[in-house]
Design a protein around this motif. Sequence first.
Motif, PDB file in Angstrom:
ATOM      1  N   GLY A  42       4.474  -7.384  -4.873  1.00  0.00           N
ATOM      2  CA  GLY A  42       3.357  -7.816  -5.712  1.00  0.00           C
ATOM      3  C   GLY A  42       3.584  -9.202  -6.269  1.00  0.00           C
ATOM      4  N   MET A  43       4.785  -9.444  -6.810  1.00  0.00           N
ATOM      5  CA  MET A  43       5.060 -10.754  -7.398  1.00  0.00           C
ATOM      6  C   MET A  43       5.125 -11.822  -6.318  1.00  0.00           C
ATOM      7  SD  MET A  43       5.260 -12.432 -10.095  1.00  0.00           S
ATOM      8  CE  MET A  43       5.382 -11.292 -11.459  1.00  0.00           C
ATOM      9  N   ILE A  75       1.709 -13.038  -5.722  1.00  0.00           N
ATOM     10  CA  ILE A  75       1.266 -13.929  -6.796  1.00  0.00           C
ATOM     11  C   ILE A  75       1.874 -15.327  -6.602  1.00  0.00           C
ATOM     12  CG2 ILE A  75       1.331 -14.330  -9.288  1.00  0.00           C
ATOM     13  CD1 ILE A  75       1.215 -11.344  -9.718  1.00  0.00           C
ATOM     14  N   GLY A  84      -0.100  -6.151 -13.976  1.00  0.00           N
ATOM     15  CA  GLY A  84       0.975  -6.005 -12.987  1.00  0.00           C
ATOM     16  C   GLY A  84       2.151  -6.906 -13.335  1.00  0.00           C
ATOM     17  N   SER A  85       1.847  -8.153 -13.736  1.00  0.00           N
ATOM     18  CA  SER A  85       2.913  -9.092 -14.105  1.00  0.00           C
ATOM     19  C   SER A  85       3.611  -8.667 -15.388  1.00  0.00           C
ATOM     20  CB  SER A  85       2.340 -10.500 -14.301  1.00  0.00           C
ATOM     21  OG  SER A  85       1.547 -10.851 -13.202  1.00  0.00           O
ATOM     22  N   ILE A 142       1.746   6.524  -7.270  1.00  0.00           N
ATOM     23  CA  ILE A 142       0.765   7.304  -8.045  1.00  0.00           C
ATOM     24  C   ILE A 142       1.414   8.540  -8.692  1.00  0.00           C
ATOM     25  CG2 ILE A 142      -1.440   8.543  -8.003  1.00  0.00           C
ATOM     26  CD1 ILE A 142      -2.333   6.604  -5.772  1.00  0.00           C
ATOM     27  N   ILE A 168       8.891   1.681  -7.516  1.00  0.00           N
ATOM     28  CA  ILE A 168       8.334   0.665  -8.415  1.00  0.00           C
ATOM     29  C   ILE A 168       8.950  -0.706  -8.143  1.00  0.00           C
ATOM     30  CG2 ILE A 168       8.254  -0.115 -10.823  1.00  0.00           C
ATOM     31  CD1 ILE A 168       7.875   2.804 -11.655  1.00  0.00           C
ATOM     32  N   LEU A 211       0.745   0.879 -17.500  1.00  0.00           N
ATOM     33  CA  LEU A 211       1.096   1.640 -16.291  1.00  0.00           C
ATOM     34  C   LEU A 211      -0.116   2.405 -15.769  1.00  0.00           C
ATOM     35  CD1 LEU A 211       4.609   3.048 -17.292  1.00  0.00           C
ATOM     36  CD2 LEU A 211       4.159   1.688 -15.247  1.00  0.00           C
ATOM     37  N   MET A 260       9.565  -3.858 -17.250  1.00  0.00           N
ATOM     38  CA  MET A 260      10.581  -2.945 -16.728  1.00  0.00           C
ATOM     39  C   MET A 260      11.954  -3.252 -17.334  1.00  0.00           C
ATOM     40  SD  MET A 260       9.488  -0.506 -14.869  1.00  0.00           S
ATOM     41  CE  MET A 260      10.882   0.086 -13.891  1.00  0.00           C
ATOM     42  N   VAL A 284       4.565   7.368 -10.946  1.00  0.00           N
ATOM     43  CA  VAL A 284       4.274   6.691 -12.211  1.00  0.00           C
ATOM     44  C   VAL A 284       3.693   7.678 -13.227  1.00  0.00           C
ATOM     45  CG1 VAL A 284       2.724   5.005 -13.297  1.00  0.00           C
ATOM     46  CG2 VAL A 284       4.142   4.331 -11.367  1.00  0.00           C
ATOM     47  N   ALA A 321       2.303   1.676  -3.294  1.00  0.00           N
ATOM     48  CA  ALA A 321       1.228   1.991  -4.250  1.00  0.00           C
ATOM     49  C   ALA A 321       0.923   3.490  -4.204  1.00  0.00           C
ATOM     50  CB  ALA A 321      -0.022   1.183  -3.935  1.00  0.00           C
ATOM     51  N   MET A 375       6.974  -3.929  -7.037  1.00  0.00           N
ATOM     52  CA  MET A 375       7.000  -5.104  -7.926  1.00  0.00           C
ATOM     53  C   MET A 375       7.358  -6.356  -7.145  1.00  0.00           C
ATOM     54  SD  MET A 375       9.257  -3.812 -11.146  1.00  0.00           S
ATOM     55  CE  MET A 375      10.096  -5.333 -11.480  1.00  0.00           C
ATOM     56  N   ARG A 420       0.831  -1.211   0.000  1.00  0.00           N
ATOM     57  CA  ARG A 420       0.000   0.000   0.000  1.00  0.00           C
ATOM     58  C   ARG A 420       0.859   1.251   0.000  1.00  0.00           C
ATOM     59  NH1 ARG A 420      -2.658  -4.353  -0.896  1.00  0.00           N
ATOM     60  NH2 ARG A 420      -4.854  -3.875  -1.196  1.00  0.00           N
ATOM     61  N   ARG A 462      -4.009  -8.076 -12.214  1.00  0.00           N
ATOM     62  CA  ARG A 462      -2.905  -8.997 -11.922  1.00  0.00           C
ATOM     63  C   ARG A 462      -2.066  -9.277 -13.169  1.00  0.00           C
ATOM     64  NH1 ARG A 462      -2.951 -13.866  -7.685  1.00  0.00           N
ATOM     65  NH2 ARG A 462      -2.650 -12.040  -6.407  1.00  0.00           N
ATOM     66  N   HIS A 516      -2.997  -0.001 -14.558  1.00  0.00           N
ATOM     67  CA  HIS A 516      -2.675  -0.601 -13.265  1.00  0.00           C
ATOM     68  C   HIS A 516      -2.724   0.457 -12.156  1.00  0.00           C
ATOM     69  CE1 HIS A 516      -0.789  -3.656 -10.658  1.00  0.00           C
ATOM     70  NE2 HIS A 516      -0.195  -2.621 -10.098  1.00  0.00           N
ATOM     71  N   HIS A 565      -8.208  -0.227  -5.588  1.00  0.00           N
ATOM     72  CA  HIS A 565      -7.916  -1.063  -4.424  1.00  0.00           C
ATOM     73  C   HIS A 565      -7.751  -0.214  -3.167  1.00  0.00           C
ATOM     74  CE1 HIS A 565      -7.509  -5.299  -5.427  1.00  0.00           C
ATOM     75  NE2 HIS A 565      -7.147  -4.920  -6.638  1.00  0.00           N
TER      76      HIS A 565
HETATM   77  C1  HEM Z   1       0.951   3.587 -10.625  1.00  0.00           C
HETATM   78  C2  HEM Z   1       0.803   3.333  -9.411  1.00  0.00           C
HETATM   79  C3  HEM Z   1       0.505   1.952  -8.885  1.00  0.00           C
HETATM   80  C4  HEM Z   1      -0.472   1.693  -7.992  1.00  0.00           C
HETATM   81  C5  HEM Z   1      -1.437   2.713  -7.371  1.00  0.00           C
HETATM   82  C6  HEM Z   1      -0.445   0.265  -7.726  1.00  0.00           C
HETATM   83  C7  HEM Z   1      -1.278  -0.367  -6.834  1.00  0.00           C
HETATM   84  C8  HEM Z   1      -1.295  -1.697  -6.580  1.00  0.00           C
HETATM   85  C9  HEM Z   1      -2.104  -2.346  -5.577  1.00  0.00           C
HETATM   86  C10 HEM Z   1      -3.052  -1.655  -4.620  1.00  0.00           C
HETATM   87  C11 HEM Z   1      -1.849  -3.680  -5.647  1.00  0.00           C
HETATM   88  C12 HEM Z   1      -2.456  -4.766  -4.785  1.00  0.00           C
HETATM   89  C13 HEM Z   1      -3.612  -5.407  -5.481  1.00  0.00           C
HETATM   90  C14 HEM Z   1      -4.271  -6.431  -4.614  1.00  0.00           C
HETATM   91  O1  HEM Z   1      -4.260  -6.313  -3.391  1.00  0.00           O
HETATM   92  O2  HEM Z   1      -4.820  -7.397  -5.188  1.00  0.00           O
HETATM   93  C15 HEM Z   1      -0.878  -3.877  -6.693  1.00  0.00           C
HETATM   94  C16 HEM Z   1      -0.377  -5.093  -7.092  1.00  0.00           C
HETATM   95  C17 HEM Z   1       0.679  -5.257  -7.967  1.00  0.00           C
HETATM   96  N1  HEM Z   1       1.372  -4.280  -8.632  1.00  0.00           N
HETATM   97 FE1  HEM Z   1       0.951  -2.323  -8.544  1.00  0.00          FE
HETATM   98  N2  HEM Z   1       0.549  -0.327  -8.478  1.00  0.00           N
HETATM   99  C18 HEM Z   1       1.166   0.676  -9.192  1.00  0.00           C
HETATM  100  C19 HEM Z   1       2.232   0.506 -10.061  1.00  0.00           C
HETATM  101  C20 HEM Z   1       2.846  -0.706 -10.361  1.00  0.00           C
HETATM  102  C21 HEM Z   1       3.976  -0.880 -11.238  1.00  0.00           C
HETATM  103  C22 HEM Z   1       4.664   0.260 -11.973  1.00  0.00           C
HETATM  104  C23 HEM Z   1       4.263  -2.227 -11.266  1.00  0.00           C
HETATM  105  C24 HEM Z   1       5.325  -2.989 -12.003  1.00  0.00           C
HETATM  106  C25 HEM Z   1       6.299  -2.499 -12.687  1.00  0.00           C
HETATM  107  C26 HEM Z   1       3.307  -2.893 -10.421  1.00  0.00           C
HETATM  108  C27 HEM Z   1       3.250  -4.251 -10.197  1.00  0.00           C
HETATM  109  C28 HEM Z   1       2.345  -4.891  -9.395  1.00  0.00           C
HETATM  110  C29 HEM Z   1       2.266  -6.323  -9.238  1.00  0.00           C
HETATM  111  C30 HEM Z   1       3.148  -7.367  -9.903  1.00  0.00           C
HETATM  112  C31 HEM Z   1       1.206  -6.548  -8.342  1.00  0.00           C
HETATM  113  C32 HEM Z   1       0.672  -7.887  -7.840  1.00  0.00           C
HETATM  114  C33 HEM Z   1      -0.621  -8.172  -8.569  1.00  0.00           C
HETATM  115  C34 HEM Z   1      -1.637  -8.921  -7.791  1.00  0.00           C
HETATM  116  O3  HEM Z   1      -1.415  -9.253  -6.612  1.00  0.00           O
HETATM  117  O4  HEM Z   1      -2.683  -9.196  -8.372  1.00  0.00           O
HETATM  118  N3  HEM Z   1       2.464  -1.937  -9.879  1.00  0.00           N
HETATM  119  N4  HEM Z   1      -0.546  -2.657  -7.261  1.00  0.00           N
END
Ligand code: HEM
Lengths: 124, 132
Positions: free
Chosen positions: A80-81, A84, B35-36, A32, A73, B81, B42, A35, A28, A77, A25, B32, B84, B91
């Motif tokens: 997040g991964m 998963i 995000g992957s 914002i 980021i 970007l 990157m 990004v 994240a 990442m 969080r 998801r 997501h 979220h």
């Molecule tokens: C731009 C602003 C971004 C915000 C606000 C954001 C927000 C979020 C949030 C809240 C989650 C959790 C989702 C969940 O709980 O299921 C998430 C998951 C994830 N994010 Fe981001 N993200 C951002 C940018 C990025 C970037 C730039 C990348 C990769 C280069 C990325 C990769 C991921 C990945 C791999 C996950 C895991 C996906 C999942 O659990 O389903 N995010 N993101």
Amino acid sequence: MRTPLNRVRGLGPAHSGTGHFWLQRLTAIANIPLVIYFVFLIATLAGRSHATVTATLGEPVVALLLLAAILSITMHMRVGMQVIIEDYIHDEGLKITLVVLNTFFTVGVGLSAAFAVFRISLGL
Amino acid sequence: MIEHKTRVERPLSPHLQIYRLTITMAMSIVHRIVGSALYFGMLLFVWWLFAAGNARDFDRINGWIGTWFGQLILFGFTWALLHHMLGGIRHLIWDTTRGLEPGEREMLAWATLIGSVTLTVIVWIVAFMMRS
Ligand code: HEM
């Protein structure tokens, strides 16, 4: 007595509790503005000449914002991964292997991107 | 490993295949997947940054960016970007327990989809105007 619930309470599949949720969080929110800036930078610089790109990335403010974006980021990442991986991989050995590789990959991406930015902004 | 000896016999929930696909489900999966994709995408950005180390490599990468495929990847990367990002903001809104009611969920899901496409187009228009 330690019941199964008591043993896992607050830990979950990664054995690290809500720490990762919080980091997800936090990054994240940081992501914002960073990004938005990152997307804008890409859109204005992609396809431009070497001189233009290096001059822009050579600006201290641009380099700093880009470094902040890279840090936020890659941390995001990584968490997040990991989520998963924990969702889909239930074999303990494979899961740990992938979590380790995930850390290596994201740290590698972060360090090489930061190195490239430094190289450009220091004019090396 | 903890053995669950006291397993409760209860009906299993229906499997994923027999659910009707809804917009909220679709956007959840897309978040998801995107995000992957960004995770590995990157690498392209790091490659581009490294190529900026010398003019010759950079000219080569620019030639590649100039092709229709390069443009598609570039547009797709920025859309991913932004999509997501909006999905992530959704979220974060949910984390405050808001926006979860029927109707609100669907509205937010459509907003991420329509919003991301609109934002991406705007970003590229502005970027092109700043170039010339
Ligand atoms: C731009 C602003 C971004 C915000 C606000 C954001 C927000 C979020 C949030 C809240 C989650 C959790 C989702 C969940 O709980 O299921 C998430 C998951 C994830 N994010 Fe981001 N993200 C951002 C940018 C990025 C970037 C730039 C990348 C990769 C280069 C990325 C990769 C991921 C990945 C791999 C996950 C895991 C996906 C999942 O659990 O389903 N995010 N993101």
